[in-house]
Design a protein around this motif. Structure first.
Motif, PDB file in Angstrom:
ATOM      1  N   THR A  55       3.620  80.323  29.877  1.00 15.22           N
ATOM      2  CA  THR A  55       4.881  80.903  30.302  1.00 15.22           C
ATOM      3  C   THR A  55       5.866  80.988  29.148  1.00 15.22           C
ATOM      4  OG1 THR A  55       4.506  79.912  32.474  1.00 15.22           O
ATOM      5  CG2 THR A  55       6.703  80.741  32.029  1.00 15.22           C
ATOM      6  N   VAL A  59       7.557  84.469  27.815  1.00 20.55           N
ATOM      7  CA  VAL A  59       8.995  84.737  27.775  1.00 20.55           C
ATOM      8  C   VAL A  59       9.432  85.156  26.380  1.00 20.55           C
ATOM      9  CG1 VAL A  59      11.266  83.655  27.972  1.00 20.55           C
ATOM     10  CG2 VAL A  59       9.546  83.251  29.731  1.00 20.55           C
ATOM     11  N   CYS A 228      16.410  82.658  37.651  1.00 19.50           N
ATOM     12  CA  CYS A 228      16.035  81.718  36.586  1.00 19.50           C
ATOM     13  C   CYS A 228      15.901  80.308  37.151  1.00 19.50           C
ATOM     14  CB  CYS A 228      17.093  81.761  35.486  1.00 19.50           C
ATOM     15  SG  CYS A 228      16.846  80.559  34.158  1.00 19.50           S
ATOM     16  N   ASN A 231      13.077  80.210  40.056  1.00 21.18           N
ATOM     17  CA  ASN A 231      11.711  80.231  39.545  1.00 21.18           C
ATOM     18  C   ASN A 231      11.332  78.921  38.860  1.00 21.18           C
ATOM     19  OD1 ASN A 231      11.187  82.816  40.474  1.00 21.18           O
ATOM     20  ND2 ASN A 231      11.824  83.794  38.567  1.00 21.18           N
ATOM     21  N   SER A 235       8.058  77.359  40.407  1.00 20.75           N
ATOM     22  CA  SER A 235       6.847  77.259  39.585  1.00 20.75           C
ATOM     23  C   SER A 235       6.436  75.813  39.360  1.00 20.75           C
ATOM     24  CB  SER A 235       7.062  77.966  38.241  1.00 20.75           C
ATOM     25  OG  SER A 235       8.124  77.355  37.527  1.00 20.75           O
ATOM     26  N   SER A 350      14.612  85.721  34.167  1.00 21.30           N
ATOM     27  CA  SER A 350      13.996  85.153  35.370  1.00 21.30           C
ATOM     28  C   SER A 350      12.972  84.073  35.045  1.00 21.30           C
ATOM     29  CB  SER A 350      13.318  86.268  36.179  1.00 21.30           C
ATOM     30  OG  SER A 350      14.257  87.222  36.628  1.00 21.30           O
ATOM     31  N   PHE A 351      12.285  84.221  33.904  1.00 18.76           N
ATOM     32  CA  PHE A 351      11.166  83.331  33.595  1.00 18.76           C
ATOM     33  C   PHE A 351      11.469  82.274  32.542  1.00 18.76           C
ATOM     34  CE2 PHE A 351       8.343  87.242  34.607  1.00 18.76           C
ATOM     35  CZ  PHE A 351       8.510  87.022  35.964  1.00 18.76           C
ATOM     36  N   VAL A 354      11.012  78.766  33.557  1.00 18.29           N
ATOM     37  CA  VAL A 354       9.756  78.410  34.212  1.00 18.29           C
ATOM     38  C   VAL A 354       8.982  77.353  33.421  1.00 18.29           C
ATOM     39  CG1 VAL A 354       7.485  79.290  34.880  1.00 18.29           C
ATOM     40  CG2 VAL A 354       9.548  80.506  35.589  1.00 18.29           C
TER      41      VAL A 354
END
Length: 414
Positions: A55, A59, A228, A231, A235, A350-351, A354
């Motif tokens: 991840t 990103v 953000c 997630n 996750s 958003s990620f 994670v």
């Protein structure tokens, strides 16, 4: 005209076919990789490092992928990314099957896989509106997601069976093969000539242009900021803690069935979203996200297969209401020549947290226990959703309803 009429577009058919094949293989990946790591060390901390490394690199490379997608043919970027991803999964499968896998090697290969996937993600998202007419976008987004979730609902329980019967290595090998098939689908896509714009400003200039577009829409950056946090909690709970808890409670095969229930909910959600005519589509989608906390709460209180499957199904329905509303809203309000870059900022925002969630949740669970940590993750998720709804821009943004009169349904793609 039928909501399924967009399937007459050859480019759209190939796009959803390629993404569906990807989804089928990727249904194997999280289950197989999770249990490969657990078989190797039995540590939720190690699992968090492996999935978090993927991840993190994903990103870091997303913004670069957004610039490339606005400059180059999107389908060809997706071909190259899928071929590279296939090679990484072949390597992982070989290591697991031969018993030579180590945590550092799995971290390295997962990181490479995340980087190459990042090149294709903005291109894949921005390609949908280029393959259909404007009035068909909501239906196209729903069908696109339906194809992905339909493939996943087949893949998830099959992945559980394959991993339980043959071992995690073969599950990862299936994922590698599907990357090759999807690359072939993307290679056959033919797009209008506008899809190949000439090179323009420098990469950094184009990134600044994309950033200016992103921050000019309050509804956009507020949702991304909320996603953000959401997630990060989701996750860490579902990718790390849930497999570890399932391994000692409901079992590996049952966990595959729970994931299948979630994707079944996504199919139902996609069918519902395809036909919705809601002026405030984004507000409706964000409210639906409240149901995403349900699986984490059930896991944290009393993990049993039937309640967990029901909660996962509800979360799947909710996710699709938001996803179709979000993608349709972005395609409606963002200029096409900046869409891939804005998608990349959306994905980065958003990620970005994670990997923090995936890497930090193991040590937190070691301190407080798996189930209390899952309940904490559910609480964080709910706070993020209500924070998004506090924005008046999200509550009041209006969606342009699709036209249904026949003279508009054959609108040109140009």
């Amino acid at each position: 005209m039928s909501s399924w009429s967009v399937l007459r577009r050859p480019a759209f058919r190939l796009l959803i076919a390629g993404r569906a094949v990807d989804a089928f293989g990727n249904a194997f990946a999280p289950i197989a990789l999770a249990f490969a790591v657990l078989d190797l060390t039995g540590s939720a901390r190690d699992l968090g490092l492996v999935v978090g490394a993927r991840t993190l690199l994903n990103v870091l490379f997303l913004l670069f992928g957004g610039v490339l997608a606005d400059r180059l043919p999107k389908n060809l970027l997706m071909v190259g990314s899928n071929v590279a991803a296939a090679l990484t999964q072949v390597a992982v499968a070989a290591l697991v099957l031969t018993g030579t896998a180590t945590i550092p090697l799995l971290i390295m290969l997962s990181a490479v896989n995340g980087a190459v996937a990042a090149v294709a993600m903005p291109a894949s998202a921005a390609l949908v509106p280029r393959t259909v007419a404007e009035p068909d976008r909501q239906q196209a987004n729903a069908i696109n997601r339906l194809s992905v979730t339909s493939a996943a609902i087949i893949g998830a329980p099959l992945a559980g069976v394959v991993v339980a019967a043959l071992g995690p290595g073969w599950g990862i090998a299936v994922d590698a093969g599907t990357f090759v098939l999807s690359a072939l689908c993307f290679a056959l896509i033919r797009l209008p000539s506008q899809e190949r714009p000439p090179a323009r400003e420098s990469v950094f200039t184009e990134l600044r242009t994309g950033w200016s577009e992103f921050r000019s829409h309050t509804w956009l950056w507020v949702v991304v900021a909320g996603a953000c946090v959401m997630n990060m909690a989701w996750s860490g709970g579902t990718h790390v803690l849930a497999p570890a808890l399932a391994d000692v409670t409901i079992g590996r095969r049952a966990w595959g069935l729970v994931l299948a229930a979630q994707t079944a909910g996504m199919i139902v959600g996609g069918l519902v979203a395809m036909r919705l005519r809601i002026r405030r589509f984004l507000r409706y989608g964000v409210i639906a996200l409240i149901a995403m906390a349900a699986p984490l709460i059930v896991l944290g209180l009393h993990p049993q297969v039937l309640p967990l499957a029901a909660a996962a199904f509800a979360a799947g329905v909710a996710l699709e209401q938001f996803a179709v509303g979000w993608e349709t809203t972005m395609q409606e309000h963002i200029p096409p020549d900046r869409l891939a870059r804005v998608y990349s900022y959306d994905m980065v925002g958003s990620f970005v947290a994670v990997p923090i969630g995936e890497m930090a949740v193991g040590p937190i669970a070691d301190r407080f226990g798996l189930q209390p940590t899952l309940l904490g993750a559910a609480g964080v998720l709910l706070v993020a959703v209500f924070a998004m709804l506090s924005s008046s821009d999200i509550r009041t943004l209006r969606h342009r309803l699709p036209r249904t009169d026949p003279e508009h349904m054959e609108e040109s793609l140009s």
